[in-house]
Write an enzyme that holds these catalytic residues in place. Sequence first.
Site, PDB file in Angstrom:
ATOM      1  N   HIS A   1      -2.760   5.204   1.606  1.00 43.71           N
ATOM      2  CA  HIS A   1      -2.041   6.452   1.932  1.00 43.71           C
ATOM      3  C   HIS A   1      -3.008   7.445   2.600  1.00 43.71           C
ATOM      4  O   HIS A   1      -2.639   8.166   3.518  1.00 43.71           O
ATOM      5  CB  HIS A   1      -1.457   7.101   0.679  1.00 43.71           C
ATOM      6  CG  HIS A   1      -0.124   6.548   0.241  1.00 43.71           C
ATOM      7  ND1 HIS A   1       0.961   6.421   1.089  1.00 43.71           N
ATOM      8  CD2 HIS A   1       0.301   6.106  -0.968  1.00 43.71           C
ATOM      9  CE1 HIS A   1       1.984   5.928   0.421  1.00 43.71           C
ATOM     10  NE2 HIS A   1       1.617   5.717  -0.828  1.00 43.71           N
TER      11      HIS A   1
ATOM     12  N   HIS B   1      -3.731   0.909  -2.776  1.00 42.42           N
ATOM     13  CA  HIS B   1      -2.492   1.466  -2.224  1.00 42.42           C
ATOM     14  C   HIS B   1      -2.662   2.972  -1.977  1.00 42.42           C
ATOM     15  O   HIS B   1      -2.281   3.479  -0.919  1.00 42.42           O
ATOM     16  CB  HIS B   1      -1.343   1.196  -3.209  1.00 42.42           C
ATOM     17  CG  HIS B   1      -0.040   1.813  -2.830  1.00 42.42           C
ATOM     18  ND1 HIS B   1       0.929   1.133  -2.109  1.00 42.42           N
ATOM     19  CD2 HIS B   1       0.471   3.048  -3.051  1.00 42.42           C
ATOM     20  CE1 HIS B   1       1.963   1.929  -1.917  1.00 42.42           C
ATOM     21  NE2 HIS B   1       1.723   3.096  -2.479  1.00 42.42           N
ATOM     22  N   GLU B   2      -3.266   3.675  -2.925  1.00 43.74           N
ATOM     23  CA  GLU B   2      -3.484   5.120  -2.761  1.00 43.74           C
ATOM     24  C   GLU B   2      -4.474   5.396  -1.626  1.00 43.74           C
ATOM     25  O   GLU B   2      -4.281   6.315  -0.826  1.00 43.74           O
ATOM     26  CB  GLU B   2      -3.999   5.746  -4.067  1.00 43.74           C
ATOM     27  CG  GLU B   2      -3.013   5.677  -5.237  1.00 43.74           C
ATOM     28  CD  GLU B   2      -1.668   6.307  -4.906  1.00 43.74           C
ATOM     29  OE1 GLU B   2      -1.628   7.288  -4.146  1.00 43.74           O
ATOM     30  OE2 GLU B   2      -0.639   5.794  -5.404  1.00 43.74           O
TER      31      GLU B   2
ATOM     32  N   GLU C   1       5.505   3.775   2.348  1.00 47.98           N
ATOM     33  CA  GLU C   1       5.220   2.897   1.208  1.00 47.98           C
ATOM     34  C   GLU C   1       4.918   1.474   1.659  1.00 47.98           C
ATOM     35  O   GLU C   1       3.960   0.859   1.203  1.00 47.98           O
ATOM     36  CB  GLU C   1       6.392   2.891   0.222  1.00 47.98           C
ATOM     37  CG  GLU C   1       6.517   4.156  -0.601  1.00 47.98           C
ATOM     38  CD  GLU C   1       5.222   4.526  -1.288  1.00 47.98           C
ATOM     39  OE1 GLU C   1       4.542   3.640  -1.829  1.00 47.98           O
ATOM     40  OE2 GLU C   1       4.860   5.701  -1.254  1.00 47.98           O
TER      41      GLU C   1
HETATM   42 ZN    ZN Z   1       2.697   4.927  -2.350  1.00 48.80          ZN
END
Ligand code: ZN
Length: 270
Positions: A139, A135-136, A198
């Site tokens: 980003h 997830h990071e 997100e």
């Molecule tokens: Zn996030």
Amino acid sequence: VKKFIAVWLLLCTGLLSGCATIDYVTGEQTRNFYSLEDDITLGKQVFTSMNRQMEDNGVPVNADTEQLRKLQNMVNRIAAVSDLPDLPYEVSLYSTNLVNAMAAPGGKIIVFEGLWDPEEGLVKDDDELAAVLAHEIAHVTCRHSTEAMTRQLPAQAAFALAAVLASRNDDNRTQLILGGTFAVYQGLVVTHYSRRDEYEADRVGLMYMARAGYDPRAALRIWQRVAEQQGRAPPLSFLSTHPSDANRARQLEALLPEALFEYEKTRNSR
Ligand SMILES: [Zn+2]
């Protein structure tokens, strides 16, 4: 005053033309004033400055070398199957009970030990840890930080101006980046990613982890757990920097068949 005008011209030029760029993940047009090189420069500065600040405050940085090596290997494995595998990915591990992980632009990932605390933590096994790391990394590859900074450019002009006035350096772009560093730093510590960012990081991260051979069902478990914990997150926790709602788990559930297909493909090719 000449520098002030120069910065404004640079900003205006950027806003009018330089922002339109192609997103490395979606292949679609997006607005980002910063280049990928800028992402790397900014990320390095944020990373170094956060590491120093943690150490100054007595938080051990990268003290657990075994854990750090494990994290770095996991990040390398996920980054290798990402849309930007060649960024200078690097992990810092902070030995503090904060339950969080964050990404600076350009591939710098920060992990707080509290993330896997048996009682307060968020992740219970390596697949779940991989879900957070993926997830990071998403980003990073989606370039959410510098996209958000681009949206905030008018406010940022103030930082840039301050940097320019405070310096005798004639390199306006460097000054602009210095101003930006402060904005990213603030953004990481104080503000939140948007919900849209997100959702995108969830979607993209899910496919990254699956392609890297981590069980994508772990991501669903995490966000279901996150949804349950919503509302009692302490400041600076993962939930406060990654605003959540039940829709995140639902979105992942819908994408799970595709992710499981990728996961099986990777597993069978090993
Ligand atoms: Zn996030």
